[in-house]
Design a protein around this motif. Structure first.
Motif, PDB file in Angstrom:
ATOM      1  N   LYS A   1     -11.591  10.949  -5.724  1.00 58.27           N
ATOM      2  CA  LYS A   1     -12.035  12.462  -5.877  1.00 58.27           C
ATOM      3  C   LYS A   1     -11.009  13.174  -4.690  1.00 58.27           C
ATOM      4  O   LYS A   1     -10.610  14.496  -4.871  1.00 58.27           O
ATOM      5  CB  LYS A   1     -13.480  12.617  -5.163  1.00 58.27           C
ATOM      6  N   LEU A   2     -10.441  12.360  -3.963  1.00 58.40           N
ATOM      7  CA  LEU A   2      -9.264  13.126  -2.876  1.00 58.40           C
ATOM      8  C   LEU A   2      -8.258  13.885  -3.575  1.00 58.40           C
ATOM      9  O   LEU A   2      -7.786  14.516  -3.215  1.00 58.40           O
ATOM     10  CB  LEU A   2      -8.775  12.104  -1.950  1.00 58.40           C
ATOM     11  N   LYS A   3      -7.913  12.991  -4.874  1.00 60.38           N
ATOM     12  CA  LYS A   3      -6.732  13.426  -5.583  1.00 60.38           C
ATOM     13  C   LYS A   3      -6.723  15.031  -6.121  1.00 60.38           C
ATOM     14  O   LYS A   3      -5.933  15.569  -6.353  1.00 60.38           O
ATOM     15  CB  LYS A   3      -6.539  12.428  -6.845  1.00 60.38           C
ATOM     16  N   HIS A   4      -8.077  15.353  -6.193  1.00 55.48           N
ATOM     17  CA  HIS A   4      -8.141  17.074  -6.672  1.00 55.48           C
ATOM     18  C   HIS A   4      -8.012  17.726  -5.592  1.00 55.48           C
ATOM     19  O   HIS A   4      -8.186  18.901  -5.854  1.00 55.48           O
ATOM     20  CB  HIS A   4      -9.762  16.981  -7.139  1.00 55.48           C
ATOM     21  N   PHE A   5      -7.844  17.306  -4.288  1.00 53.69           N
ATOM     22  CA  PHE A   5      -7.599  18.125  -3.049  1.00 53.69           C
ATOM     23  C   PHE A   5      -6.309  18.332  -2.650  1.00 53.69           C
ATOM     24  O   PHE A   5      -6.103  18.807  -1.644  1.00 53.69           O
ATOM     25  CB  PHE A   5      -8.535  17.910  -2.074  1.00 53.69           C
ATOM     26  N   VAL A   6      -5.184  17.719  -3.460  1.00 54.12           N
ATOM     27  CA  VAL A   6      -3.890  17.595  -2.843  1.00 54.12           C
ATOM     28  C   VAL A   6      -3.311  18.629  -3.689  1.00 54.12           C
ATOM     29  O   VAL A   6      -3.496  19.044  -5.067  1.00 54.12           O
ATOM     30  CB  VAL A   6      -3.516  16.189  -3.053  1.00 54.12           C
ATOM     31  N   GLY A   7      -2.334  19.370  -3.077  1.00 50.86           N
ATOM     32  CA  GLY A   7      -1.378  20.298  -3.710  1.00 50.86           C
ATOM     33  C   GLY A   7      -1.757  21.960  -3.348  1.00 50.86           C
ATOM     34  O   GLY A   7      -2.421  22.009  -2.257  1.00 50.86           O
ATOM     35  N   ASP A   8      -1.687  22.697  -4.240  1.00 46.08           N
ATOM     36  CA  ASP A   8      -2.178  24.221  -4.151  1.00 46.08           C
ATOM     37  C   ASP A   8      -3.548  24.195  -4.737  1.00 46.08           C
ATOM     38  O   ASP A   8      -3.772  24.037  -5.976  1.00 46.08           O
ATOM     39  CB  ASP A   8      -1.347  25.088  -5.014  1.00 46.08           C
TER      40      ASP A   8
ATOM     41  N   LEU B   1     -13.095  20.999   3.387  1.00 50.06           N
ATOM     42  CA  LEU B   1     -12.825  19.789   2.610  1.00 50.06           C
ATOM     43  C   LEU B   1     -13.858  18.703   2.678  1.00 50.06           C
ATOM     44  O   LEU B   1     -14.227  18.133   1.598  1.00 50.06           O
ATOM     45  CB  LEU B   1     -11.407  19.113   3.044  1.00 50.06           C
ATOM     46  N   VAL B   2     -14.353  18.300   3.881  1.00 50.53           N
ATOM     47  CA  VAL B   2     -15.232  17.070   4.016  1.00 50.53           C
ATOM     48  C   VAL B   2     -16.536  17.678   3.209  1.00 50.53           C
ATOM     49  O   VAL B   2     -17.135  16.837   2.498  1.00 50.53           O
ATOM     50  CB  VAL B   2     -15.373  16.821   5.344  1.00 50.53           C
ATOM     51  N   ASP B   3     -16.965  18.786   3.393  1.00 53.30           N
ATOM     52  CA  ASP B   3     -18.196  19.430   2.674  1.00 53.30           C
ATOM     53  C   ASP B   3     -17.966  19.141   1.134  1.00 53.30           C
ATOM     54  O   ASP B   3     -19.127  18.613   0.379  1.00 53.30           O
ATOM     55  CB  ASP B   3     -18.463  20.778   3.043  1.00 53.30           C
ATOM     56  N   GLU B   4     -16.810  19.666   0.704  1.00 54.71           N
ATOM     57  CA  GLU B   4     -16.691  19.837  -0.821  1.00 54.71           C
ATOM     58  C   GLU B   4     -16.525  18.338  -1.178  1.00 54.71           C
ATOM     59  O   GLU B   4     -16.987  17.907  -2.535  1.00 54.71           O
ATOM     60  CB  GLU B   4     -15.440  20.665  -1.112  1.00 54.71           C
ATOM     61  N   LEU B   5     -15.952  17.222  -0.456  1.00 57.47           N
ATOM     62  CA  LEU B   5     -15.632  15.974  -0.828  1.00 57.47           C
ATOM     63  C   LEU B   5     -17.092  15.308  -1.129  1.00 57.47           C
ATOM     64  O   LEU B   5     -17.308  14.484  -2.108  1.00 57.47           O
ATOM     65  CB  LEU B   5     -15.111  15.363   0.123  1.00 57.47           C
ATOM     66  N   GLY B   6     -18.203  15.606  -0.101  1.00 59.27           N
ATOM     67  CA  GLY B   6     -19.280  15.121   0.033  1.00 59.27           C
ATOM     68  C   GLY B   6     -20.253  15.377  -1.504  1.00 59.27           C
ATOM     69  O   GLY B   6     -20.429  14.676  -2.119  1.00 59.27           O
ATOM     70  N   LYS B   7     -20.152  16.716  -1.947  1.00 55.95           N
ATOM     71  CA  LYS B   7     -20.555  17.119  -3.057  1.00 55.95           C
ATOM     72  C   LYS B   7     -19.984  16.375  -4.196  1.00 55.95           C
ATOM     73  O   LYS B   7     -20.765  16.380  -5.422  1.00 55.95           O
ATOM     74  CB  LYS B   7     -20.355  18.604  -3.250  1.00 55.95           C
ATOM     75  N   ALA B   8     -18.605  16.510  -4.190  1.00 50.18           N
ATOM     76  CA  ALA B   8     -17.847  15.685  -5.323  1.00 50.18           C
ATOM     77  C   ALA B   8     -18.465  14.438  -5.534  1.00 50.18           C
ATOM     78  O   ALA B   8     -18.111  13.936  -6.699  1.00 50.18           O
ATOM     79  CB  ALA B   8     -16.417  15.826  -4.959  1.00 50.18           C
TER      80      ALA B   8
END
Length: 279
Positions: A139-146, A212-219
């Motif tokens: 899931k972290l891969k989706h939060f890298v870049g723009d 980020l952490v909030d969205e990662l938890g949902k992901a």
């Protein structure tokens, strides 16, 4: 008696003049608890006290006698690098706001809070036992870049001149700010020991680790909040090499670690405007 008075006053005047002649950037260590503004006020007070300035009205006098600012708010619950501009160095702080930053964040799965960190009230609890290390890494891969990111409600962003966090504490109704573009250069999972996990983050300006952490938890089909947050680098300033601990908030240590304003020709070569610094 007149001679005695001039002897005692002159060194103090000289010390204040030396302090007011300082122009540039340096970094201090912000501990957990105080706000970034609190840290700045404590720093001002320490430097002016060393220069022999009495402060019957500390906030007013400090603003008048020492020009100082910081290059990007750290949450009160966070610690780490806080870049400070003094004198003409305050004109260089905009580069700190937009520049690269690094963080180490400890997240906790299974609980979401209203502030998205450990200072807030728990507003949701969900199971997290199904979450694996591989799940988070994928899931972290989706939060890298723009990417687009919605800032937290509890933040230093303002509405009608007041911080959202202040309005919320007053009981005012606040709507979330729209999603905005942010940049994440690097993002990696360092430790995974459920319910806790540790992330290393390198990002650009305007990025919120709490979001980020909030969205990662949902992901990962759960929820999460930031348990601990440390800023380890901001611009050229690192936690290990450049930050002044509180016991070193003295003119001597500031001068040792100061990055002075560049000469006008140097600033132009680096792409800065002539107004970025006055020498």
């Amino acid at each position: 008696m007149a001679g005695g008075m001039s002897t005692s006053v002159a060194p103090l005047t000289s010390s204040l003049s030396k302090l007011q002649a300082v122009n540039g950037l340096f970094a201090v260590y912000k501990k957990q608890g105080p706000t970034s503004a609190d840290v700045l006020n404590s720093l001002k007070e320490a430097l002016l006290k060393e220069a022999g300035v009495a402060n019957p009205n500390p906030k007013k006098r400090k603003k008048q006698m020492l020009k100082i600012g910081h290059g990007g708010t750290l949450d009160s619950a966070a610690s780490g690098v806080l870049v400070v501009g003094v004198g003409d160095g305050t004109k260089m702080l905009s580069s700190m706001l937009s520049g690269s930053k690094k963080y180490t964040a400890v997240g906790e799965l299974g609980k979401a809070t209203d502030t998205l960190d450990a200072t807030g009230a728990v507003v949701l609890e969900k199971e997290f036992e199904h979450v694996t290390k591989l799940d988070i890494e994928e899931k972290l891969k989706h939060f890298v870049g723009d990417i687009m990111q919605v800032p937290p409600l509890y933040s230093a962003l303002k509405k009608d001149g007041q911080r959202l966090s202040v309005l919320l504490k007053k009981g005012c109704k606040v709507e979330a700010k729209p999603a905005r573009a942010v940049k994440v250069y690097n993002l990696s999972l360092q430790e995974f020991s459920p319910p806790h996990f540790t992330l290393h983050i390198e990002c650009g300006g305007g990025f919120y680790v709490r979001s980020l952490v909030d969205e990662l938890g949902k992901a990962v089909s759960s929820c999460a909040h930031v348990k601990e947050l440390i800023r380890t680098k901001q611009g050229q300033f690192t936690l290990e090499d450049d930050t002044l601990q509180e016991e070193h908030w003295t003119l001597e240590h500031v001068l040792r670690s100061l990055h002075p304003c560049p000469e006008p020709e140097d600033a132009l070569e680096n792409g800065a405007k002539p107004s970025d610094c006055n020498t």
